[in-house]
Design a protein around this motif. Sequence first.
Motif, PDB file in Angstrom:
ATOM      1  N   LYS A   1       0.840  -1.199   0.000  1.00 30.87           N
ATOM      2  CA  LYS A   1       0.000   0.000   0.000  1.00 30.87           C
ATOM      3  C   LYS A   1       0.876   1.249   0.000  1.00 30.87           C
ATOM      4  CE  LYS A   1      -3.283   2.453   2.903  1.00 30.87           C
ATOM      5  NZ  LYS A   1      -3.931   2.473   4.219  1.00 30.87           N
ATOM      6  N   ASN A   2       1.881   1.272   0.849  1.00 33.00           N
ATOM      7  CA  ASN A   2       2.790   2.423   0.910  1.00 33.00           C
ATOM      8  C   ASN A   2       3.587   2.580  -0.373  1.00 33.00           C
ATOM      9  OD1 ASN A   2       1.951   3.040   3.506  1.00 33.00           O
ATOM     10  ND2 ASN A   2       3.619   1.922   4.484  1.00 33.00           N
TER      11      ASN A   2
ATOM     12  N   GLN B   1       1.392   4.180  -2.980  1.00 32.21           N
ATOM     13  CA  GLN B   1       1.241   5.607  -2.699  1.00 32.21           C
ATOM     14  C   GLN B   1       2.481   6.386  -3.142  1.00 32.21           C
ATOM     15  OE1 GLN B   1       0.321   5.845   1.460  1.00 32.21           O
ATOM     16  NE2 GLN B   1      -1.853   5.376   1.171  1.00 32.21           N
TER      17      GLN B   1
END
Length: 63
Positions: free
Chosen positions: A55-56, A59
């Motif tokens: 997820k990071n 992003q």
Amino acid sequence: MLFLFNFKAGFYERFYSYFDPQTIIKSMSSFLQERTNIIDEHDREMRRIKAEYEKNLLQLLKK
């Protein structure tokens, strides 16, 4: 090795007056269940960390 250490330390079933193979089997069963729970918990934590990392990473790539 860990099972034998824990068994000798008294974490599981104990011998009282005579050698009983069933005591060892019950203790081994308890140990295996405990070990399975620890491994499952570890696997869940690793999946959580991996999902958070992905997820990071997504992003960061969007920036």
